[in-house]
Design an enzyme around this catalytic site. Structure first.
Site, PDB file in Angstrom:
ATOM      1  N   LYS A  92       0.145   4.298  15.527  1.00 13.89           N
ATOM      2  CA  LYS A  92       0.699   5.119  14.445  1.00 13.89           C
ATOM      3  C   LYS A  92       1.345   4.202  13.425  1.00 13.89           C
ATOM      4  O   LYS A  92       2.105   3.295  13.782  1.00 13.89           O
ATOM      5  CB  LYS A  92       1.752   6.081  15.030  1.00 13.89           C
ATOM      6  CG  LYS A  92       2.428   6.966  14.027  1.00 13.89           C
ATOM      7  CD  LYS A  92       1.755   8.321  13.935  1.00 13.89           C
ATOM      8  CE  LYS A  92       2.097   9.075  12.674  1.00 13.89           C
ATOM      9  NZ  LYS A  92       1.320   8.690  11.487  1.00 13.89           N
ATOM     10  N   GLN A 113       6.119  -2.055  13.301  1.00 10.61           N
ATOM     11  CA  GLN A 113       5.938  -0.637  13.610  1.00 10.61           C
ATOM     12  C   GLN A 113       5.993  -0.369  15.128  1.00 10.61           C
ATOM     13  O   GLN A 113       6.456   0.691  15.547  1.00 10.61           O
ATOM     14  CB  GLN A 113       4.586  -0.183  13.045  1.00 10.61           C
ATOM     15  CG  GLN A 113       4.403   1.311  12.929  1.00 10.61           C
ATOM     16  CD  GLN A 113       5.093   1.915  11.701  1.00 10.61           C
ATOM     17  OE1 GLN A 113       5.003   1.357  10.620  1.00 10.61           O
ATOM     18  NE2 GLN A 113       5.768   3.034  11.880  1.00 10.61           N
ATOM     19  N   LYS A 116       9.694  -0.165  15.984  1.00 10.18           N
ATOM     20  CA  LYS A 116      10.281   0.988  15.281  1.00 10.18           C
ATOM     21  C   LYS A 116       9.898   2.276  16.016  1.00 10.18           C
ATOM     22  O   LYS A 116      10.736   3.110  16.315  1.00 10.18           O
ATOM     23  CB  LYS A 116       9.726   1.020  13.854  1.00 10.18           C
ATOM     24  CG  LYS A 116      10.230   2.168  13.024  1.00 10.18           C
ATOM     25  CD  LYS A 116       9.522   2.269  11.686  1.00 10.18           C
ATOM     26  CE  LYS A 116       9.501   0.956  10.944  1.00 10.18           C
ATOM     27  NZ  LYS A 116       9.104   1.081   9.542  1.00 10.18           N
ATOM     28  N   LYS A 128      -1.023  -0.364  11.571  1.00 11.70           N
ATOM     29  CA  LYS A 128      -0.822  -0.291  10.118  1.00 11.70           C
ATOM     30  C   LYS A 128      -2.147  -0.635   9.446  1.00 11.70           C
ATOM     31  O   LYS A 128      -2.990  -1.309  10.031  1.00 11.70           O
ATOM     32  CB  LYS A 128       0.251  -1.298   9.695  1.00 11.70           C
ATOM     33  CG  LYS A 128       0.895  -1.010   8.364  1.00 11.70           C
ATOM     34  CD  LYS A 128       2.083  -0.056   8.464  1.00 11.70           C
ATOM     35  CE  LYS A 128       2.631   0.292   7.112  1.00 11.70           C
ATOM     36  NZ  LYS A 128       3.879   1.058   7.188  1.00 11.70           N
ATOM     37  N   GLY A 167       1.175   7.528   5.074  1.00 13.06           N
ATOM     38  CA  GLY A 167       1.319   6.829   3.789  1.00 13.06           C
ATOM     39  C   GLY A 167       2.216   5.605   3.881  1.00 13.06           C
ATOM     40  O   GLY A 167       2.866   5.360   4.895  1.00 13.06           O
ATOM     41  N   ASP A 168       2.215   4.836   2.837  1.00 18.40           N
ATOM     42  CA  ASP A 168       3.135   3.703   2.645  1.00 18.40           C
ATOM     43  C   ASP A 168       3.096   3.410   1.145  1.00 18.40           C
ATOM     44  O   ASP A 168       2.721   4.293   0.355  1.00 18.40           O
ATOM     45  CB  ASP A 168       2.699   2.488   3.487  1.00 18.40           C
ATOM     46  CG  ASP A 168       3.744   1.374   3.535  1.00 18.40           C
ATOM     47  OD1 ASP A 168       4.715   1.503   4.285  1.00 18.40           O
ATOM     48  OD2 ASP A 168       3.615   0.363   2.794  1.00 18.40           O
ATOM     49  N   THR A 212      12.115   9.400   5.299  1.00 21.59           N
ATOM     50  CA  THR A 212      12.519   7.987   5.410  1.00 21.59           C
ATOM     51  C   THR A 212      13.827   7.753   4.655  1.00 21.59           C
ATOM     52  O   THR A 212      14.757   7.122   5.181  1.00 21.59           O
ATOM     53  CB  THR A 212      11.406   7.063   4.875  1.00 21.59           C
ATOM     54  OG1 THR A 212      10.178   7.424   5.498  1.00 21.59           O
ATOM     55  CG2 THR A 212      11.704   5.609   5.182  1.00 21.59           C
ATOM     56  N   ASN A 243       8.888   6.759  -2.962  1.00 19.27           N
ATOM     57  CA  ASN A 243       9.239   7.802  -2.003  1.00 19.27           C
ATOM     58  C   ASN A 243      10.553   7.525  -1.269  1.00 19.27           C
ATOM     59  O   ASN A 243      11.432   8.384  -1.198  1.00 19.27           O
ATOM     60  CB  ASN A 243       8.069   7.951  -1.013  1.00 19.27           C
ATOM     61  CG  ASN A 243       8.381   8.969   0.057  1.00 19.27           C
ATOM     62  OD1 ASN A 243       8.827   8.632   1.136  1.00 19.27           O
ATOM     63  ND2 ASN A 243       8.197  10.231  -0.270  1.00 19.27           N
ATOM     64  N   SER A 379       6.733  12.120  10.997  1.00 19.69           N
ATOM     65  CA  SER A 379       5.276  12.103  11.177  1.00 19.69           C
ATOM     66  C   SER A 379       4.919  12.527  12.597  1.00 19.69           C
ATOM     67  O   SER A 379       3.972  13.301  12.811  1.00 19.69           O
ATOM     68  CB  SER A 379       4.724  10.694  10.938  1.00 19.69           C
ATOM     69  OG  SER A 379       4.462  10.496   9.578  1.00 19.69           O
TER      70      SER A 379
HETATM   71  P1  NDP Z   1       6.136   3.791  -2.955  1.00 19.87           P
HETATM   72  O1  NDP Z   1       4.833   3.268  -3.352  1.00 19.87           O
HETATM   73  O2  NDP Z   1       6.400   5.242  -3.036  1.00 19.87           O
HETATM   74  O3  NDP Z   1       7.304   3.054  -3.765  1.00 19.87           O
HETATM   75  C1  NDP Z   1       7.465   1.674  -3.760  1.00 19.87           C
HETATM   76  C2  NDP Z   1       8.466   1.302  -4.833  1.00 19.87           C
HETATM   77  O4  NDP Z   1       8.729  -0.097  -4.762  1.00 19.87           O
HETATM   78  C3  NDP Z   1       7.937   1.567  -6.243  1.00 19.87           C
HETATM   79  O5  NDP Z   1       9.010   1.890  -7.081  1.00 19.87           O
HETATM   80  C4  NDP Z   1       7.306   0.231  -6.623  1.00 19.87           C
HETATM   81  O6  NDP Z   1       7.246  -0.005  -8.015  1.00 19.87           O
HETATM   82  C5  NDP Z   1       8.248  -0.750  -5.962  1.00 19.87           C
HETATM   83  N1  NDP Z   1       7.537  -1.970  -5.570  1.00 19.87           N
HETATM   84  C6  NDP Z   1       6.416  -2.054  -4.806  1.00 19.87           C
HETATM   85  N2  NDP Z   1       6.030  -3.328  -4.691  1.00 19.87           N
HETATM   86  C7  NDP Z   1       6.926  -4.056  -5.371  1.00 19.87           C
HETATM   87  C8  NDP Z   1       7.072  -5.435  -5.623  1.00 19.87           C
HETATM   88  N3  NDP Z   1       6.213  -6.326  -5.118  1.00 19.87           N
HETATM   89  N4  NDP Z   1       8.152  -5.823  -6.360  1.00 19.87           N
HETATM   90  C9  NDP Z   1       9.024  -4.919  -6.873  1.00 19.87           C
HETATM   91  N5  NDP Z   1       8.926  -3.591  -6.663  1.00 19.87           N
HETATM   92  C10 NDP Z   1       7.899  -3.178  -5.930  1.00 19.87           C
HETATM   93  O7  NDP Z   1       6.391   3.260  -1.459  1.00 19.87           O
HETATM   94  P2  NDP Z   1       7.433   3.770  -0.386  1.00 19.87           P
HETATM   95  O8  NDP Z   1       8.671   4.229  -1.058  1.00 19.87           O
HETATM   96  O9  NDP Z   1       6.724   4.677   0.532  1.00 19.87           O
HETATM   97  O10 NDP Z   1       7.715   2.420   0.422  1.00 19.87           O
HETATM   98  C11 NDP Z   1       8.759   1.515   0.065  1.00 19.87           C
HETATM   99  C12 NDP Z   1       9.082   0.633   1.260  1.00 19.87           C
HETATM  100  O11 NDP Z   1       9.514   1.445   2.359  1.00 19.87           O
HETATM  101  C13 NDP Z   1       7.925  -0.217   1.799  1.00 19.87           C
HETATM  102  O12 NDP Z   1       8.440  -1.433   2.311  1.00 19.87           O
HETATM  103  C14 NDP Z   1       7.405   0.622   2.953  1.00 19.87           C
HETATM  104  O13 NDP Z   1       6.714  -0.158   3.912  1.00 19.87           O
HETATM  105  C15 NDP Z   1       8.717   1.158   3.504  1.00 19.87           C
HETATM  106  N6  NDP Z   1       8.604   2.350   4.333  1.00 19.87           N
HETATM  107  C16 NDP Z   1       8.020   3.490   3.840  1.00 19.87           C
HETATM  108  C17 NDP Z   1       7.963   4.616   4.620  1.00 19.87           C
HETATM  109  C18 NDP Z   1       7.457   5.925   4.099  1.00 19.87           C
HETATM  110  O14 NDP Z   1       7.618   6.925   4.791  1.00 19.87           O
HETATM  111  N7  NDP Z   1       6.879   5.989   2.907  1.00 19.87           N
HETATM  112  C19 NDP Z   1       8.422   4.593   6.018  1.00 19.87           C
HETATM  113  C20 NDP Z   1       9.105   3.381   6.400  1.00 19.87           C
HETATM  114  C21 NDP Z   1       9.144   2.301   5.579  1.00 19.87           C
HETATM  115  P3  NDP Z   1       6.208   0.803  -8.936  1.00 19.87           P
HETATM  116  O15 NDP Z   1       6.816   2.156  -9.121  1.00 19.87           O
HETATM  117  O16 NDP Z   1       6.171   0.004 -10.183  1.00 19.87           O
HETATM  118  O17 NDP Z   1       4.939   0.842  -8.194  1.00 19.87           O
END
Ligand code: NDP
Length: 447
Positions: A92, A113, A116, A128, A167-168, A212, A243, A379
């Site tokens: 997962k 993961q 976690k 992943k 998603g991620d 999250t 997100n 999830s």
């Molecule tokens: P999203 O794609 O929804 O958002 C990511 C955000 O981070 C966006 O604002 C993006 O900018 C910014 N970003 C991405 N890459 C970079 C970079 N290289 N430098 C600067 N800013 C960056 O992703 P999530 O919110 O889902 O995920 C964010 C983090 O949380 C990740 O590390 C993910 O692995 C982790 N995570 C997510 C979970 C989930 O349920 N979604 C669960 C657990 C962990 P822009 O808007 O310009 O694209």
């Protein structure tokens, strides 16, 4: 009796057998270094080569994804799925679509993961996947074409009892919808439990989207509470505007915190009056635009081009963007501004040196594999609802999420004390998660 172990030798060997995979090396070093007290305490882990076994994925799948853009041009991207460990349940873990994706990034995420998912107490293993596809600037039709082509290959390897992606970064409800539609078509079966993060009208769980970010704040509250503190009236810096960041900021504001920053991949905003999360949602979720738009709605705010370096004074830092966004310089900025807590919403956002400096300065640190486990927890609740054919209300899911996050905190805290490192929640989480997976592996025989 304490057993002699040479952790550094194991880490060096793992690095040598996975050359160039720097993110994976970093995640392995962080986990394996902190589980040393466990390995020293019980002989079985060394005797049965658990470190070598747990750091080698069950399998790594890599495939070509060919798709057509709106002008008829043909593009080729690379798809990945790393099925790391299924000792506790089906693999997962999410899918990430971002140009920086490579095998090292997917392996580090899949490795994190495993532990976690173990901490959630739910029956899920670790995996992943993703692609180096860049969804930015693509039309809905192009996104759909890509997702369908991605699933044309991925469907062979996944299933409700086998491997359940979500998603991620770059993969939200829209992408999950297209992926699910194609899976359904290829399998000619409605297997709702094959993907999570689905739309609520076709099997998605209420509160998955918020899970999250909300979970991160629930964990942070528990951590503050144990140390005689409270999130109310605290100044909070958040990074990211996706997100996790949006819902972390939303919950922190709801609990009385003052959130003053957010960032995206091109720049960051500082709003001393407090971020208006409705405006952020309109810009990022509805219109899919840059954060620079925020200034048009709130002229009192400031937009800065470039990387957010955490130089704005805050008491609580919630990094919610991506790995290694907080380097040593950022940590020094935070410390010089008297930060009291850093809680990871993203996966591995703080570098190893950064974590050490925070801990040396007695700053509370919540490791992502514990503090951002809310998403995967809901999830797993989505999988349960799909299995029993029921739908729980938002409030019911939120109550369950809060309990899971509180339990994860208690586990990390009590394990840190048991192993002589009180308030070292990183060690507590790593040891508790590692022990659970390692013991299941041992009980299931040498495979
Ligand atoms: P999203 O794609 O929804 O958002 C990511 C955000 O981070 C966006 O604002 C993006 O900018 C910014 N970003 C991405 N890459 C970079 C970079 N290289 N430098 C600067 N800013 C960056 O992703 P999530 O919110 O889902 O995920 C964010 C983090 O949380 C990740 O590390 C993910 O692995 C982790 N995570 C997510 C979970 C989930 O349920 N979604 C669960 C657990 C962990 P822009 O808007 O310009 O694209």
């Amino acid at each position: 009796m304490q057993i002699m172990v040479n952790i550094e030798k194991d880490i060096k060997e793992i690095e040598a057998s996975n050359p160039g995979e720097t993110e994976f090396h970093q995640a392995v070093r962080e986990v394996i270094t902190s589980v040393k007290p466990l390995i020293e305490r019980e002989e079985k882990y060394q005797k049965l080569s658990i470190i070598k076994r747990i750091t080698e994925p069950d399998r790594q799948i890599k495939f070509r994804v060919t798709w057509k853009d709106d002008k008829g041009n043909v593009h080729v991207n690379r798809g990945y799925r790393v099925q790391f460990n299924n000792s506790l349940g089906p693999y997962k873990g999410g899918l990430r679509f971002h140009p920086s994706v490579n095998i090292s990034v997917i392996k580090f995420l899949a490795f994190e993961q495993i532990f976690k998912n173990a901490l959630t107490g739910l029956p899920i293993g670790g995996g992943k996947g993703g692609s180096d596809f860049d969804p930015k600037g693509k039309s809905d039709n192009e996104i759909m074409n890509f997702c369908q082509s991605f699933m044309n290959e991925l469907y062979r390897y996944i299933g409700p009892n086998k491997d359940v992606p979500a998603g991620d970064i770059g993969v939200g409800e829209r992408e999950i919808g297209y992926l699910f539609g194609q899976y359904k078509r290829l399998r000619n079966a409605y297997e709702g439990g094959v993907l999570t993060g689905k739309g609520v009208s076709y099997g998605g769980s209420l509160a998955r989207k918020q899970a999250t970010g909300y979970g991160l704040v629930y964990f942070t509250e528990e951590m503050l509470k144990e140390n005689g503190l409270d999130i109310k009236n605290k100044t909070v810096c958040v990074s990211g505007a996706g997100n996790v960041a949006i819902h972390a900021a939303e919950k922190a504001i709801e609990l009385g915190a003052h959130v003053i920053t957010m960032s995206d991949s091109t720049g960051w905003i500082y709003d001393p009056q407090g971020i208006d999360i409705k405006i952020i949602k309109t810009i990022k979720e509805v219109n899919r635009l840059r954060l620079s738009e925020y200034h048009k709605y709130k002229p009192s705010s400031k937009y800065h081009e470039g990387k957010f370096m955490w130089s704005i004074p805050c008491e609580i830092a919630l990094p919610c963007a991506t790995q290694n966004e907080i380097n040593l310089e950022c940590v020094k900025n935070l410390i010089s501004n008297n930060v009291i807590a850093v809680a990871e919403g993203a996966n591995m956002p703080v570098s190893i040196e950064g974590i050490k400096l925070l801990q040396d300065n007695n700053i509370l640190f919540a490791p992502g594999k514990a503090s951002n486990a809310g998403g995967v927890s809901v999830s797993a609740l989505e999988m349960s609802q799909n299995n029993i054919g029921l739908k729980w209300s938002f409030e019911e899911v939120d109550i369950k999420l809060k309990k899971i996050m509180t339990d994860i905190f208690k586990t990390a805290s009590s394990t840190s004390k048991e192993y002589g490192k009180p308030s070292d929640y990183l060690s507590g989480a790593n040891i508790a998660g590692f022990k659970k997976v390692a013991d299941a592996m041992i009980n299931q025989g040498i495979l």
